[in-house]
Design an enzyme around this catalytic site. Structure first.
Site, short mmCIF file in Angstrom:
data_model
loop_
_atom_site.label_atom_id
_atom_site.label_comp_id
_atom_site.label_asym_id
_atom_site.label_seq_id
_atom_site.Cartn_x
_atom_site.Cartn_y
_atom_site.Cartn_z
N HIS A 9 4.28 44.22 76.89
CA HIS A 9 4.50 43.61 75.58
C HIS A 9 5.29 42.30 75.70
O HIS A 9 6.44 42.31 76.11
CB HIS A 9 5.29 44.63 74.74
CG HIS A 9 5.59 44.22 73.35
ND1 HIS A 9 6.87 44.15 72.85
CD2 HIS A 9 4.77 43.87 72.33
CE1 HIS A 9 6.83 43.79 71.58
NE2 HIS A 9 5.57 43.62 71.24
N HIS A 51 6.84 34.37 69.49
CA HIS A 51 6.81 35.53 68.59
C HIS A 51 7.33 35.25 67.19
O HIS A 51 6.67 35.55 66.19
CB HIS A 51 7.60 36.70 69.18
CG HIS A 51 7.64 37.89 68.26
ND1 HIS A 51 8.61 38.06 67.29
CD2 HIS A 51 6.79 38.94 68.12
CE1 HIS A 51 8.35 39.16 66.60
NE2 HIS A 51 7.27 39.72 67.09
O1 G3P Z 1 0.69 44.03 68.99
C1 G3P Z 1 1.72 44.94 69.10
C2 G3P Z 1 3.04 44.32 68.76
O2 G3P Z 1 3.22 43.16 69.54
C3 G3P Z 1 3.16 43.99 67.30
O3 G3P Z 1 4.45 43.64 66.92
O4 G3P Z 1 6.23 42.06 66.32
O5 G3P Z 1 6.01 42.82 68.67
O6 G3P Z 1 4.36 41.25 67.72
P1 G3P Z 1 5.29 42.39 67.43
MG MG Z 2 3.00 40.99 69.36
#
Ligand code: G3P
Ligand code: MG
Length: 243
Positions: A9, A51
């Site tokens: 992630h 992000h």
């Molecule tokens: O796509 C999964 C996750 O990345 C969604 O939340 O806020 O971490 O981008 P965020």
């Molecule tokens: Mg994300």
């Protein structure tokens, strides 16, 4: 499309600054096969990997990403906030990111982080770049968004790449959404997934992906329910636990 169980992630964000090339390199070194990253649009329509809506948390800039010109963003330091050894790590462009992922032999999930009111624009700029930069023989990626308009734009602009809809709480009309957008995955906040709702989505023919899972025991529980993959901030540890 073969989605691995563990998706890094934003790269490997406990070990390197999130959504930077350093973070993607670290994810590969950790053994990840896929990374997830967030794409955003500058005021002059360049696609960058970032992000938050605002620059403060993960760079030395200030203000909204969507109001910043690329020239300003490209001069920012997106590494020092994390640790001094990452000083000068830039905010990567989509082109640079895909080149790095190709070199690292990593697959990816591109999340479209849209600016409200410009939901379609990001897909319009990002997807032709992604298609042009990604080798035809490389693993097929996944495009996803919390924005239904962005996912619909992806269906229109790059139908050959699978799509996922990201949600916090599953909307009541999830099945209709999934059918209309011809989705491959449903990407839910793991805190709101249950064995029943995962089973229901699997039965309907979708791969269920869960974010953001940083406890190996929780990942094991989700996999037992039928979850196909988890997004994690600790890909190295998760891979060791899953092995
Ligand atoms: O796509 C999964 C996750 O990345 C969604 O939340 O806020 O971490 O981008 P965020
Ligand atoms: Mg994300």
């Amino acid at each position: 499309m073969e989605i691995p169980r563990i998706i890094a992630h934003r790269g490997s964000p406990r070990a390197a600054p999130e959504n930077t090339l350093a973070s993607f390199r670290r994810a590969a070194a950790d053994g990840a096969k896929w990374v997830e990253f967030d794409a955003a649009l500058t005021v002059d329509n360049r696609v960058v990997i970032f992000h938050d809506d605002t620059l403060e948390r993960t760079s030395d800039g200030a203000g909204l990403v969507c109001e910043a010109p690329f020239e300003t963003l490209s001069a920012l330091d997106a590494g020092s906030w994390f640790a001094p050894e990452f000083r000068g790590e830039p905010i990567p462009t989509l082109e640079e990111t895909l080149e790095t992922l190709t070199d690292l032999d990593l697959g990816f999930n591109l999340e479209l982080k849209v600016d409200p009111g410009r939901e379609v624009d990001l897909a319009t700029y990002a997807l032709p770049i992604a298609d042009a930069c990604w080798p035809a023989e490389a693993p097929t990626p996944l495009i996803s968004s919390f924005s239904l308009q962005a996912v619909a734009a992806a269906k229109e602009l790059l139908p050959k790449w699978p799509r996922g809809f990201i949600f916090n709480q599953r909307p009541d009309d999830w099945a209709e959404i999934a059918k209309t957008l011809d989705l491959t995955t449903l990407n839910g906040n793991h805190q709101h997934l249950t064995s029943d709702n995962v089973a229901e989505m699997c039965r309907a023919g979708y791969a269920v992906l869960a974010y953001t899972v940083n406890e190996p025991a929780r990942a094991a529980e989700l996999f037992a329910w039928g979850v196909k993959a988890v997004f994690t901030d600790i890909p190295g540890e998760m891979l060791k636990a899953a092995a």
